[in-house]
Scaffold this motif. Structure first.
Motif, mmCIF file in Angstrom:
data_model
loop_
_atom_site.group_PDB
_atom_site.id
_atom_site.type_symbol
_atom_site.label_atom_id
_atom_site.label_comp_id
_atom_site.label_asym_id
_atom_site.label_seq_id
_atom_site.Cartn_x
_atom_site.Cartn_y
_atom_site.Cartn_z
ATOM 1 N N LYS A 87 -4.096 -6.574 5.061
ATOM 2 C CA LYS A 87 -4.960 -6.344 6.235
ATOM 3 C C LYS A 87 -6.057 -7.419 6.236
ATOM 4 O O LYS A 87 -5.740 -8.568 6.508
ATOM 5 C CB LYS A 87 -5.464 -4.905 6.192
ATOM 6 C CG LYS A 87 -4.262 -3.940 6.130
ATOM 7 C CD LYS A 87 -4.634 -2.501 6.194
ATOM 8 C CE LYS A 87 -3.492 -1.585 5.763
ATOM 9 N NZ LYS A 87 -2.239 -1.749 6.506
ATOM 10 N N HIS A 113 -8.494 -0.309 4.706
ATOM 11 C CA HIS A 113 -9.106 -0.944 5.886
ATOM 12 C C HIS A 113 -10.552 -1.393 5.666
ATOM 13 O O HIS A 113 -11.113 -2.091 6.498
ATOM 14 C CB HIS A 113 -9.013 -0.007 7.090
ATOM 15 C CG HIS A 113 -7.600 0.212 7.511
ATOM 16 N ND1 HIS A 113 -6.953 -0.624 8.404
ATOM 17 C CD2 HIS A 113 -6.683 1.121 7.118
ATOM 18 C CE1 HIS A 113 -5.698 -0.225 8.550
ATOM 19 N NE2 HIS A 113 -5.508 0.837 7.782
ATOM 20 N N ASP A 157 -8.573 5.470 -0.807
ATOM 21 C CA ASP A 157 -7.791 4.366 -0.261
ATOM 22 C C ASP A 157 -8.713 3.513 0.626
ATOM 23 O O ASP A 157 -9.186 3.977 1.668
ATOM 24 C CB ASP A 157 -6.619 4.963 0.549
ATOM 25 C CG ASP A 157 -5.695 3.895 1.135
ATOM 26 O OD1 ASP A 157 -6.149 2.763 1.326
ATOM 27 O OD2 ASP A 157 -4.533 4.226 1.413
ATOM 28 N N GLY A 215 0.834 -1.204 0.000
ATOM 29 C CA GLY A 215 0.000 0.000 0.000
ATOM 30 C C GLY A 215 0.867 1.253 0.000
ATOM 31 O O GLY A 215 0.549 2.251 -0.636
HETATM 32 C C1 LIG Z 1 -4.895 3.795 4.708
HETATM 33 C C2 LIG Z 1 -3.631 3.051 4.473
HETATM 34 N N1 LIG Z 1 -3.098 3.065 3.243
HETATM 35 C C3 LIG Z 1 -1.952 2.397 2.975
HETATM 36 C C4 LIG Z 1 -1.305 1.680 3.938
HETATM 37 C C5 LIG Z 1 -0.019 0.971 3.613
HETATM 38 O O1 LIG Z 1 -0.276 -0.332 3.249
HETATM 39 P P1 LIG Z 1 0.879 -1.436 3.340
HETATM 40 O O2 LIG Z 1 0.949 -1.857 4.768
HETATM 41 O O3 LIG Z 1 0.432 -2.515 2.402
HETATM 42 O O4 LIG Z 1 2.148 -0.780 2.880
HETATM 43 C C6 LIG Z 1 -1.833 1.616 5.227
HETATM 44 C C7 LIG Z 1 -1.141 0.818 6.274
HETATM 45 O O5 LIG Z 1 -1.477 0.763 7.410
HETATM 46 C C8 LIG Z 1 -3.024 2.327 5.499
HETATM 47 O O6 LIG Z 1 -3.553 2.324 6.732
#
Ligand SMILES: Cc1ncc(COP(=O)(O)O)c(C=O)c1O
Length: 389
Positions: free
Chosen positions: A243, A213, A210, A112
């Motif tokens: 997640k 969650h 995004d 992410g």
């Molecule tokens: C809203 C959001 N976007 C992106 C990410 C990053 O994702 P990743 O853990 O796959 O790098 C997170 C991680 O907690 C997140 O909460």
């Protein structure tokens, strides 16, 4: 200004300052983590700090999916997607994601963090403007900074503030991007997606949401929150596999043309090794399970609702949460650390969340409910909280 002649002095100074402000972070190695229960430091604790919302991280179907993919393709993808790392299973997973999210296409990213830091600079540059919610995740903030676009942060979920900023500045820039989360990672509340769509149309902006969650937990099929308001109208939907889907990596769900654009333009896609086969195999199995085991979703939603209601009714605590992420905001970092420690003494693994992850004065413990938990866990947690607060 402090001046340092070597790295040891500089690092010692920074660590001392963080420690004095109760902001020093440290690692906590687990010796076991199974079905929502962890073992560390000789203690067995109920894990309330993971994002494994559907309890898929140790599901036999994911393990089997990972094994099969690894047996067929080996351990590594060997190269980036644009070189020889483009495997048939990457495309299968992208199609599954597109179908889940109700978009024409999917495109995978390493994580992410890499998705946000690659996509935002691909969409906006020096002559553009970005409007970003104040509580957006660090990876979005870093993507915005990397883009070199002019940016404005609007107050969390405050549409009037966003509209004021759009009115004042939009016309001076070539392109505009509004970027938000659908379910906020530290407050557990939801974005007003229909209203954002309306503003996006009125001011000629792009909208990126995004769903890190929300994916897997919200929606009739686990597709997230946006589908309820029309996934079609959102330009870029981002999600992660690390997640609720119990694996690793991330994706965007977009139109065919935007996919083609991103794979030509997003530097974190172009210049990074493709996700490894075992991870893709597990992710494919997880997407399938969203359909096959819907009870996981209902269970986590029911338990989270029980917890939110009891916090309010029994403990008189207000939480902004509307989801499985339930923060208990205590204010100072020291209080958050103390509460986390008292909950650990009562058998719950909980982390204090402090600035800069959350704004100054809003340190908290972040309770994250998963389908591994039981109603008994929730009742015991409430009792422990009432003693620890
Ligand atoms: C809203 C959001 N976007 C992106 C990410 C990053 O994702 P990743 O853990 O796959 O790098 C997170 C991680 O907690 C997140 O909460």
């Amino acid at each position: 200004m402090d001046s340092f002649e070597n790295i040891t002095d500089f690092v010692n100074f920074e660590l001392r300052s963080k420690n004095e402000a109760r902001l020093l972070r440290s690692l906590f190695p687990l010796v076991e983590s199974q079905r929502g229960v962890i073992k560390t430091n000789g203690k067995t604790l109920v894990d309330l700090s993971s994002n494994d919302y559907l309890g898929l991280a140790d599901h036999p179907a994911l393990i089997e999916g990972a094994k099969k993919a690894m047996e067929k393709w080996g351990t590594g993808a060997r190269a980036s997607r644009l070189m020889s790392g483009d495997l048939e299973i990457h495309h299968r997973l992208e199609s599954a994601i597109a179908a889940l999210k109700g978009k024409e296409a999917g495109l995978l990213f390493g994580s992410g963090y890499l998705a946000n830091t690659g996509i935002i600079p691909a969409l906006c540059g020096r002559n553009d403007v970005i409007y970003s919610d104040h509580l957006n995740h660090a990876s979005i903030v870093d993507g915005v900074l990397l883009s070199r676009a002019r940016f404005y942060r609007f107050r969390h979920n405050d549409l009037n503030h966003l509209e004021d900023l759009l009115k004042s500045h939009r016309s001076r820039y070539r392109r505009a991007l509004i970027v938000v989360e659908s379910l906020y990672s530290m407050d557990g509340d939801l974005a007003p997606v229909s209203e954002l769509l309306e503003l996006r149309g009125r001011y000629g902006a792009m909208l990126m949401i995004d769903e890190a969650h929300a994916t897997g937990v919200f929606g009739a099929k686990g597709e997230g929150i946006i589908s309820q308001t029309g996934a079609d109208a959102v330009d870029v939907i981002l999600g992660t596999f690390g997640k609720a889907l119990g694996g690793y990596g991330a994706f965007v769900a977009v139109s065919n043309r935007i996919r083609q654009f991103l794979l030509n333009q997003a530097r974190t896609f172009i210049f990074s090794t493709a996700l490894p086969p075992a991870v893709i195999g597990a992710n494919l199995a997880a997407v399938k399970l969203l359909d096959e085991e819907p009870e996981r979703r209902s269970r986590v939603c029911a338990l989270a609702s029980e917890l939110r209601q009891a916090l309010k009714k029994d403990l008189g605590l207000n939480t902004p949460s509307e989801s499985q992420i339930v923060p208990v905001i205590v204010g100072g970092s020291r209080s958050a650390l103390n509460l986390a420690e008292s909950l650990r003494d009562e058998g719950f693994f909980v982390k204090a969340i402090r600035p800069p992850t959350v704004p100054e004065g809003t340190a908290r413990i972040r309770l994250s409910v998963t389908s591994n938990h039981t109603a008994k866990d929730v009742r015991r947690l409430l009792e422990a909280l009432s003693r620890g607060l």
